[in-house]
Design a protein around this motif. Structure first.
Motif, PDB file in Angstrom:
ATOM      1  N   ASP A  78       6.356  -1.751   3.052  1.00  0.00           N
ATOM      2  CA  ASP A  78       5.516  -0.634   2.614  1.00  0.00           C
ATOM      3  C   ASP A  78       5.628  -0.373   1.109  1.00  0.00           C
ATOM      4  OD1 ASP A  78       4.434   0.195   5.178  1.00  0.00           O
ATOM      5  OD2 ASP A  78       6.491   0.735   5.684  1.00  0.00           O
ATOM      6  N   HIS A  97       8.255   7.368   4.491  1.00  0.00           N
ATOM      7  CA  HIS A  97       7.341   6.929   5.553  1.00  0.00           C
ATOM      8  C   HIS A  97       8.105   6.845   6.865  1.00  0.00           C
ATOM      9  CE1 HIS A  97       4.422   4.915   7.884  1.00  0.00           C
ATOM     10  NE2 HIS A  97       5.024   3.737   7.871  1.00  0.00           N
ATOM     11  N   HIS A  99       7.413   6.708  11.484  1.00  0.00           N
ATOM     12  CA  HIS A  99       6.527   6.690  12.650  1.00  0.00           C
ATOM     13  C   HIS A  99       7.028   7.730  13.656  1.00  0.00           C
ATOM     14  CE1 HIS A  99       5.861   2.122  11.723  1.00  0.00           C
ATOM     15  NE2 HIS A  99       5.173   2.892  10.903  1.00  0.00           N
ATOM     16  N   HIS A 162      -1.295   5.440  12.637  1.00  0.00           N
ATOM     17  CA  HIS A 162      -0.131   4.810  12.019  1.00  0.00           C
ATOM     18  C   HIS A 162       1.083   5.745  12.012  1.00  0.00           C
ATOM     19  CE1 HIS A 162       1.529   2.487   8.267  1.00  0.00           C
ATOM     20  NE2 HIS A 162       2.409   2.661   9.199  1.00  0.00           N
TER      21      HIS A 162
HETATM   22 ZN   LIG Z   1       4.449   2.217   9.117  1.00  0.00          ZN
END
Ligand SMILES: [Zn+2]
Length: 222
Positions: A78, A97, A99, A162
């Protein structure tokens, strides 16, 4: 400059532990980065290395095009998205970031989390918005984050289908936003199971957010 980079390496390495502690990540998913103050550089975790093996020494230093400047591993996949954010939002010093589950569930439906809790008005000052669907591999994730968050009060965006990206004045603030994002996504989800959450008047959201940013705590809140 090396002392500054060493400090950021340690901060970024330590902050990854918070993602684990708050159960925002599984396996090697998720990442934290920080801008090196005064330099066109960022520090991010290596790709595919287990969380328990992360250390200041194996953090990767990249330029703002995502090229590795220092490090023995490939940087997080990323990295291009993080680099794009630092390039286009000069006030941002940290990017996270994840999830995380509840926020991810809102992202999967492409639905913004409405601002129906005072803690949310404090930290986010608005709904947590949804960014576009974007595939990894070019700058489309970074562009989606910047286009959604530029001029928005929320430091968090739910990238559609996402997960969460958050920004902050520093990496700790971005981690805090990621933790709070999951917390409010969970609570508003639970509220939805029992009925429709009650809205908060815009003037009250404005007042809560203003107080939180300007008067509350030790002035470290973003
Ligand atoms: Zn991701």
């Amino acid at each position: 400059m090396n002392a500054a980079i060493d400090l950021i390496r340690r901060q970024v390495s330590d902050l990854h532990r918070e993602l684990v502690r708050y159960r925002l990540v599984v396996w090697t998913a998720g990442n934290v980065s920080a801008r090196v103050p005064g330099e066109d550089l960022l520090v991010i975790k290596p790709s595919g290395v287990p969380y328990q093996e992360l250390s200041p020494g194996n953090m990767i230093v990249c330029d703002l095009d995502g090229n590795v400047v220092e490090g023995d591993h490939a940087p997080s996949s990323d990295t291009a998205a993080h680099a794009y954010v630092y390039s286009h939002l000069p006030e941002v010093g940290g990017v996270v970031h994840t999830h995380s589950s509840y926020a991810g569930a809102w992202a999967a439906r492409g639905e913004a989390v409405p601002c129906v809790l005072t803690a949310m008005a404090d930290e986010f000052g608005a709904e947590i918005p949804v960014g576009p669907f974007a595939l990894i591999g070019d700058d489309s994730i970074g562009r989606g984050i910047v286009d959604t968050l530029r001029g928005h009060r929320s430091p968090a965006v739910l990238m559609r289908n996402h997960g969460v990206f958050t920004i902050g004045a520093d990496a700790e603030a971005a981690v805090k936003a990621a933790v709070m994002c999951e917390d409010v996504a969970r609570t508003v989800h639970l509220a939805r199971q029992l009925g429709e959450p009650l809205p908060i008047a815009q003037a009250d959201i404005d007042s809560l957010n203003h107080r939180y940013r300007n008067a509350y705590g030790q002035s470290r809140a973003r």
